[in-house]
Design a protein around this motif. Sequence first.
Motif: not given
Length: 85
Positions: A55, A70, A73
């Motif tokens: 990340g 992203d 996540r």
Amino acid sequence: MSTAVTATESDAAEPRVCWCCGGTYPEPGLVRLGSHPEVGICLPCAHYLHQQARGREDARRRSPAARLRDGLRAGLRLVHAAALA
């Protein structure tokens, strides 16, 4: 005067403590840091740390793949939040 301590088979069978979560695991369930072999991290914590590192890399280097990760996540965070509710 110091004496050398040798590892025995019973030492390998003893559970070790994860430096991250504090859980106890057998030696094969831990990842050791190269320069600091006294540090043992359990596999779930090692996966978590890897995700955190990915990340941060994605935040520093934007790309289409980073934006996709992203989004994944964010979806996982929603699933985890719903599971805890």
